[in-house]
Structure formats: structure tokens, C-alpha cells
Design an enzyme around this catalytic site. Structure first.
Site, PDB file in Angstrom:
ATOM      1  N   ASP A  98       4.044  10.601  -1.085  1.00 50.32           N
ATOM      2  CA  ASP A  98       3.156   9.846  -1.966  1.00 50.32           C
ATOM      3  C   ASP A  98       2.394   8.838  -1.110  1.00 50.32           C
ATOM      4  O   ASP A  98       2.787   7.685  -0.965  1.00 50.32           O
ATOM      5  CB  ASP A  98       3.974   9.145  -3.054  1.00 50.32           C
ATOM      6  CG  ASP A  98       3.106   8.575  -4.152  1.00 50.32           C
ATOM      7  OD1 ASP A  98       1.871   8.708  -4.066  1.00 50.32           O
ATOM      8  OD2 ASP A  98       3.654   7.992  -5.099  1.00 50.32           O
ATOM      9  N   ALA A  99       1.298   9.318  -0.525  1.00 45.93           N
ATOM     10  CA  ALA A  99       0.514   8.507   0.403  1.00 45.93           C
ATOM     11  C   ALA A  99      -0.888   8.227  -0.119  1.00 45.93           C
ATOM     12  O   ALA A  99      -1.611   7.416   0.441  1.00 45.93           O
ATOM     13  CB  ALA A  99       0.422   9.204   1.759  1.00 45.93           C
ATOM     14  N   LYS A 100      -1.294   8.944  -1.167  1.00 47.25           N
ATOM     15  CA  LYS A 100      -2.590   8.743  -1.834  1.00 47.25           C
ATOM     16  C   LYS A 100      -3.743   8.701  -0.831  1.00 47.25           C
ATOM     17  O   LYS A 100      -4.531   7.762  -0.804  1.00 47.25           O
ATOM     18  CB  LYS A 100      -2.556   7.494  -2.707  1.00 47.25           C
ATOM     19  CG  LYS A 100      -1.491   7.579  -3.803  1.00 47.25           C
ATOM     20  CD  LYS A 100      -1.470   6.329  -4.659  1.00 47.25           C
ATOM     21  CE  LYS A 100      -0.414   6.448  -5.752  1.00 47.25           C
ATOM     22  NZ  LYS A 100       0.978   6.380  -5.205  1.00 47.25           N
ATOM     23  N   ARG A 101      -3.853   9.743  -0.049  1.00 49.10           N
ATOM     24  CA  ARG A 101      -4.917   9.831   0.946  1.00 49.10           C
ATOM     25  C   ARG A 101      -6.251  10.162   0.278  1.00 49.10           C
ATOM     26  O   ARG A 101      -6.289  10.733  -0.810  1.00 49.10           O
ATOM     27  CB  ARG A 101      -4.583  10.899   1.994  1.00 49.10           C
ATOM     28  CG  ARG A 101      -3.318  10.636   2.785  1.00 49.10           C
ATOM     29  CD  ARG A 101      -3.337   9.293   3.463  1.00 49.10           C
ATOM     30  NE  ARG A 101      -2.217   9.125   4.372  1.00 49.10           N
ATOM     31  CZ  ARG A 101      -1.699   7.950   4.707  1.00 49.10           C
ATOM     32  NH1 ARG A 101      -2.209   6.842   4.188  1.00 49.10           N
ATOM     33  NH2 ARG A 101      -0.700   7.876   5.563  1.00 49.10           N
TER      34      ARG A 101
END
Length: 276
Positions: A98-101
Site C-alpha cells: 500500500d504505497a499509493k504510487r
């Protein structure tokens, strides 16, 4: 040899009766005091123990990168080691980073390489704001999964996600869901998000994305209505949901029995998801 794509792994897990996605968001303040040592040591031991305790019922582990990145180089090392630990013990379990790139395509090429090829994650969360072309380095990885942020129930999310767009007008989150399902899912590796505290949005997204999986956020400690979410959010041809629970499992106990408590919490959650 079993196929190990995003959808194939999910469908296998659902078929085996594993539904819960365990969120690994280690907060040093909440980690039981029975785990001693440096912050990095406490986080590493805690996360590994939670993985051991819940792997039998989990379809996936969702790791929030911010909880590790805040510690700089040692945190980045912990993140890489944790992903390797999960994949070594349970190679069929999905690891969602869950890094929301979300950046321009050239930058995303390196983000994709870092997430998938260096860290070894199976799935990543991304923002849709810059469109398909910018996200192509993720979306074209048919061997990996891409979860696009669509609907969230956190304060302030409605500021943009609820805007009416297009013709006929529909909420921005619905437009994102439709775009992902109809135009971006060419490699059959996409998913979108929905917030469990607003089942009406989940219902609209399910009607929009058909059988595409939806990452369901806000269950457990955030108070999402699980029964209603299951009623409106399940797909017709498969389970259709990746129901994430973090704090309710991680911190089910603050004592020495935290691992057993996490096991019980995950099993209980899984039973509710399976309707048992």
C-alpha cells in the site's frame, strides 16, 4: 505448476475459504511491551509473529509502506525483509504494498521496478489522477496486480471523489471504477478501492466494475458494516472482495497472548466472511 497472477492467487484463496486480508501497519506505540529491543527489532518481530499467526486464514497481507519508510534505511530494509519472509513461508499469499504510487510514466517505470522487482510485492496501490499512460508501467505487468484508489470513507475524501463528472453525470469514484474496468484492465490485473463505512458507495462500485475485485478498507477498528458490505459488495461469479482488517487483528491483545489473540480475531473475521 499453479498460475501465480493476481486474480489466479485470489481465486485460489477464495476457493480454499481464505478471505481476510491482514493489514500490516505496525505502530511502535501499540506493539505489546513483551517485545523488547530497538524500534526496528520490535517492528520486525511483531510483524513476523502476526504473519505466522494469521497465514492459515489470510488471502493476502497488505503492508502500508509509510509505517516502514518513516524509519529511513533501517525501515526500508525491514520492509524488504518482511516481504521476503512472507513469500518464503507462503508463496501463494498475495503481498499488497500500500504505497499509493502515481507519477509520470518515466518515474512510474522505476516505481514499478522498485515495488515488484526489488521489494518483491505482488500488488501495489496507485492513484489514477494522471491517467492510463502514466500508469502503464504498472498496468502492463500482467504478472502483478494494480489496485486503483477509487472510493474511500476517510474525512475529506468526498472533496474530489464525490464530484459529478461526465455525461451522464456520475460521481468521480464511479467514473474511476468504470474507466478501470472497461479501459485499463487489459491485462486482467486491476482492482479498485471502496470504504466499508459507506456501503452505498460500495454497491455503486460493484454495479460499475462487475466481477472485478474490490479492496475493502475501513473494516474492524474503523467500524465498517461487514454484513451490509457482504450483501452489496460480493460479485456474481466469485467472492469479489479483498476485505482488509488491520488494527482489529494486530492489536487484538496488548499482552503476551497477542499472537493467539490475532489468530482468533483473524479466524473469527474469516468465519464471518465465509458465512459460517
Amino acid at each position: 505448476m499453479a498460475e501465480r497472477t493476481f486474480y489466479a492467487s485470489l481465486h485460489r484463496a477464495w476457493g480454499d475459504g481464505r478471505y481476510v486480508c491482514v493489514g500490516l501497519d505496525p505502530d511502535n506505540v501499540l506493539i505489546p511491551d513483551c517485545i523488547v529491543g530497538t524500534v526496528e527489532r520490535r517492528i520486525g518481530e511483531f510483524c513476523r509473529t502476526i504473519v505466522d499467526a494469521t497465514e492459515s486464514v489470510a488471502s493476502a497481507f497488505k503492508i502500508n509502506s509509510a509505517f516502514f519508510e518513516q524509519y529511513g534505511v533501517p525501515g526500508a530494509r525491514l520492509l524488504e525483509e518482511l516481504i521476503a519472509y512472507i513469500k518464503d513461508r507462503q508463496p501463494d499469499r498475495l503481498v499488497i504494498l500500500d504505497a499509493k504510487r502515481g507519477d509520470i510514466d518515466n518515474t512510474n517505470r522505476y516505481y514499478a521496478r522498485a515495488v515488484f522487482d526489488v521489494l518483491g510485492a505482488d500488488v501495489v496501490t496507485v492513484h489514477p489522477y494522471m491517467g492510463y499512460e502514466s500508469l502503464r508501467p504498472f498496468l502492463e505487468r500482467a504478472d502483478k496486480g494494480v489496485i486503483v484508489m477509487a472510493a474511500n470513507s476517510t474525512p475529506g475524501a468526498e472533496e474530489f471523489q464525490g464530484l459529478m463528472v461526465g455525461e451522464p453525470p456520475r460521481a468521480m469514484y464511479e467514473h474511476i471504477g468504470r474507466t478501470v474496468a472497461e479501459n485499463w484492465n487489459r491485462a486482467a490485473n486491476c482492482s479498485v478501492t471502496a470504504g466499508a463505512t459507506e456501503p452505498d458507495k460500495l454497491a455503486r462500485l460493484r454495479a460499475t466494475v462487475a466481477d472485478m475485485p474490490i479492496l475493502l478498507l475501513g473494516l474492524g477498528a474503523q467500524g465498517g458494516d461487514l454484513d451490509e458490505c457482504l450483501r452489496v459488495g460480493r460479485a456474481r461469479r466469485n467472492f469479489g472482495l479483498i476485505p482488509n482488517s488491520s488494527r482489529a487483528i494486530l492489536y487484538a491483545s496488548s499482552g503476551r497472548d497477542f499472537a493467539d489473540a490475532a489468530t482468533d480475531a483473524a479466524r473469527s473475521f474469516n468465519r464471518r466472511l465465509s458465512g459460517a
